[in-house]
Each structure stands twice: as C-alpha cells, then as structure tokens.
Enzyme design. Structure first.
Site, mmCIF file in Angstrom:
data_model
loop_
_atom_site.group_PDB
_atom_site.id
_atom_site.type_symbol
_atom_site.label_atom_id
_atom_site.label_comp_id
_atom_site.label_asym_id
_atom_site.label_seq_id
_atom_site.Cartn_x
_atom_site.Cartn_y
_atom_site.Cartn_z
ATOM 1 N N GLN A 1 63.545 82.912 27.379
ATOM 2 C CA GLN A 1 64.828 83.398 27.185
ATOM 3 C C GLN A 1 65.176 84.326 28.727
ATOM 4 O OE1 GLN A 1 63.517 86.630 23.900
ATOM 5 N NE2 GLN A 1 64.914 87.804 24.636
ATOM 6 N N LYS B 1 73.389 96.453 18.894
ATOM 7 C CA LYS B 1 73.474 96.322 20.411
ATOM 8 C C LYS B 1 73.609 94.825 20.787
ATOM 9 C CE LYS B 1 71.975 97.569 24.564
ATOM 10 N NZ LYS B 1 70.789 96.533 24.890
ATOM 11 N N ASP B 2 72.816 94.101 20.422
ATOM 12 C CA ASP B 2 72.968 92.749 20.943
ATOM 13 C C ASP B 2 73.576 91.816 19.822
ATOM 14 O OD1 ASP B 2 70.487 92.510 23.199
ATOM 15 O OD2 ASP B 2 69.887 93.987 21.764
ATOM 16 N N GLY C 1 66.330 103.397 19.542
ATOM 17 C CA GLY C 1 66.722 102.095 18.912
ATOM 18 C C GLY C 1 65.747 101.409 18.241
ATOM 19 N N HIS C 2 64.897 100.950 18.904
ATOM 20 C CA HIS C 2 63.699 100.296 18.234
ATOM 21 C C HIS C 2 63.275 101.166 17.020
ATOM 22 C CE1 HIS C 2 63.155 98.791 22.333
ATOM 23 N NE2 HIS C 2 63.630 97.641 21.939
HETATM 24 P P1 AMP Z 1 64.776 94.123 22.712
HETATM 25 O O1 AMP Z 1 63.394 95.078 22.693
HETATM 26 O O2 AMP Z 1 65.553 94.918 23.828
HETATM 27 O O3 AMP Z 1 64.707 92.784 22.659
HETATM 28 O O4 AMP Z 1 65.068 94.843 21.299
HETATM 29 C C1 AMP Z 1 64.632 94.588 20.167
HETATM 30 C C2 AMP Z 1 65.578 94.873 19.145
HETATM 31 O O5 AMP Z 1 66.081 96.014 19.060
HETATM 32 C C3 AMP Z 1 66.684 94.081 19.093
HETATM 33 O O6 AMP Z 1 67.109 93.520 17.792
HETATM 34 C C4 AMP Z 1 67.975 94.687 19.683
HETATM 35 O O7 AMP Z 1 69.151 94.593 19.417
HETATM 36 C C5 AMP Z 1 67.372 96.377 19.035
HETATM 37 N N1 AMP Z 1 68.016 97.415 19.692
HETATM 38 C C6 AMP Z 1 67.756 97.380 21.324
HETATM 39 N N2 AMP Z 1 68.590 98.581 21.756
HETATM 40 C C7 AMP Z 1 69.186 99.175 20.464
HETATM 41 C C8 AMP Z 1 69.834 100.363 20.408
HETATM 42 N N3 AMP Z 1 70.338 101.217 21.347
HETATM 43 N N4 AMP Z 1 70.254 100.369 19.114
HETATM 44 C C9 AMP Z 1 70.062 99.704 18.046
HETATM 45 N N5 AMP Z 1 69.195 98.804 18.100
HETATM 46 C C10 AMP Z 1 68.719 98.379 19.425
#
Ligand code: AMP
Length: 279
Positions: free
Chosen positions: A58, A146-147, A33-34
């Site tokens: 957060q 996703k968020d 995803g990242h």
């Molecule tokens: P996080 O590390 O969970 O804070 O996520 C960092 C970024 O990656 C945020 O913008 C999330 O929305 C994005 N992200 C996390 N999981 C996914 C996913 N499965 N698909 C797309 N983007 C994602």
C-alpha cells in the site's frame, strides 16, 4: 496475550475460535486512536486480535515504507493494557511469499481523494485487508473514521465480495489541541507539529461557517483554506466536499456532507475529515 508471527499459526487459532473474533487491523506504533478500536472490540467479541503489519503493497515508490515508525515492544504494552488477546504480526515474506501475484481492486471509489495522489494505495489496502479477513476469520472488524475513504472502500469490498463479517467505523480520536492522532505525527518536528494544527482548524472553520448558515461550497472552501494558507510549511493536497456514503462529489451542501482534506507538512502527509450537518 499471545504473539503470533506466522500466518499458518494464526489460521490454526482462527479455526479454533471461529465466530468469536473481533479484528483490529493496524500498521502498529499504536496510539489512543488504535486503543479506542481495541476497547470497542473488547466490548463486542470474546476474542480481540490486533494485526500489526506495515503493508508494503500500500506504499508507493516514493512513500515512507522504510521510515514508517515501528516498535513491537511498545505496541505489545499498549495492546496488553487494552485487554487484547492476540497480536498477529506476520512478516512481509509470509504475507507475500515468492510467486505472490493476486490483488483485489475496488474501482470507482478508490480513484479520487487519497487514491488520486497515492496511485495503487487502495489496491494494497484492500488486498491486505482481504488477506487478513481470510487468515483471521473475524466476525467483525473495526476501522477508524480518520481514514474515511479507506473505511468506505472496505465497506464496498465487503459488500461486493459477500464477505461475511460486520464492519464497524469508529470516531476520530484527537489530541487536546485538535490534531487527529496518527503514527505519522511522530515524524513532525516541533514547528511542523504546530503547523499540523491547520488541518483541524480548517475543519473547524468550515463547520463554523456551515453552522452559521453558509451552504455555498465555494464559501465553505474559502473558510477552510484560511488556516492552511496561513501556514508556510503546509501544502494542500486536496480539500473536498463529498457524499459520506458514496464519496461522490456534491453539487449542493445541505444534508450530511463529508469534508475531507489532505495536507503535506514538509515531508509528512496528513489527512483529516469531519461530517458537516450531523448531530
Ligand atoms: P493505521 O495503523 O494508521 O493503519 O491505522 C489502523 C486503524 O486505526 C485504522 O482503521 C485507522 O483508521 C485507525 N485510526 C488511526 N488513527 C486514528 C484516530 N486518530 N482515531 C481513530 N482511529 C484511528
């Protein structure tokens, strides 16, 4: 690729590359995803900066700040393979030094959905993202859908504070069985991993009913709840139909509609969403 761990050094780099930087803010433990965000960033700007910071402001008091997965070495390999130019991994001490006391609050749009079960969460998110924007000076920043609420809150903040950058929202990346990728998935044991499929199954069930012509929110909700209620490990936090732009509750489900949900699988809280009536 270079690793920058100090805020001052990151600001110096940003001054030298103003107008050239795409920022991908993350909390690390990078997955596909990242990687999809980094990949798109690379197409849109000459320099890609990925921030890796498990932001303490957060997380609520009883949340998983301490146990959140971390592995900078592995993250470095993922970022490198996506052609990232800079990993910015500051310490909490450098981001929130002694005497720190400034926070950014986006009001209405943060009150419900994840904001209701995680008080103070979005205040921490907007504060750290605003700080990252000031430190990195990106011309664009990429976030995952996703968020979904986080993306809407950030768009609101950027508009309200006249921040001069583009915000790009990217599609949800899923495992082949439908589970949305998340760093928190690594905390699921095999039984919980299986139960976690109820989130994407709930979305599919509602989408199926919607595509068969169902427009009653109650009926769509009933359809979505079936896979969740069938999982003994799953406890529903929320399941809501909202306007995808304002996140306002909807009286009627007819045009584009956000279906967002949060479910606890044991100790792990997972979120997922889809847009009904799109495409
Ligand atoms: P996080 O590390 O969970 O804070 O996520 C960092 C970024 O990656 C945020 O913008 C999330 O929305 C994005 N992200 C996390 N999981 C996914 C996913 N499965 N698909 C797309 N983007 C994602």
């Amino acid at each position: 690729m270079i690793l920058i761990e100090s805020v001052a050094e990151m600001q110096q780099f940003a001054r030298e590359h103003r107008g050239e930087i795409a920022l991908v803010p993350t909390m690390g433990y990078l997955h596909e995803g990242h990687a999809s965000l980094m990949h798109e960033a690379k197409k849109r700007a000459p320099i890609v900066v990925v921030s890796i910071f498990v932001n303490p402001t957060q997380f609520g008091v009883n949340e998983d700040l301490e146990s959140y997965p971390r592995d900078l070495e592995r993250d470095t390999r993922v970022a490198q393979s996506e052609g990232v130019d800079v990993i910015f991994a500051p310490s909490a001490r450098d981001m929130y030094p002694q005497g720190y006391q400034s926070y950014l609050d986006v009001e209405e749009i943060t009150k419900e959905l994840c904001g209701a079960s995680r008080p103070g969460h979005f205040r921490g998110v907007t504060t750290v993202v605003a700080k990252l924007f000031n430190i990195v000076s990106p011309r664009l920043a990429l976030f995952g859908k996703k968020d979904f609420q986080q993306l809407a809150v950030i768009r609101r903040m950027v508009q309200d504070f006249n921040m001069d950058l583009e915000i790009v929202g990217m599609p949800i990346v899923r495992e082949s069985d439908g589970l949305a990728l998340s760093s928190r998935n690594t905390k699921l044991d095999p039984a919980a991993r299986q139960s976690a499929l109820c989130l994407s199954r709930a979305l599919c069930a509602a989408r199926g009913a919607f595509e068969s012509g169902e427009r009653s929110a109650n009926e769509l909700r009933r359809a979505a709840l079936v896979p969740i209620e069938g999982e003994s490990l799953a406890v529903l936090d929320y399941l809501e139909f909202r306007d995808p732009d304002t996140l306002a509750p909807l009286q009627k489900i007819d045009g584009r509609t956000l279906l967002a949900l949060a479910v606890r699988i044991g100790a792990v809280r997972l979120i997922d969403n889809c847009i009904l009536g799109e495409g």
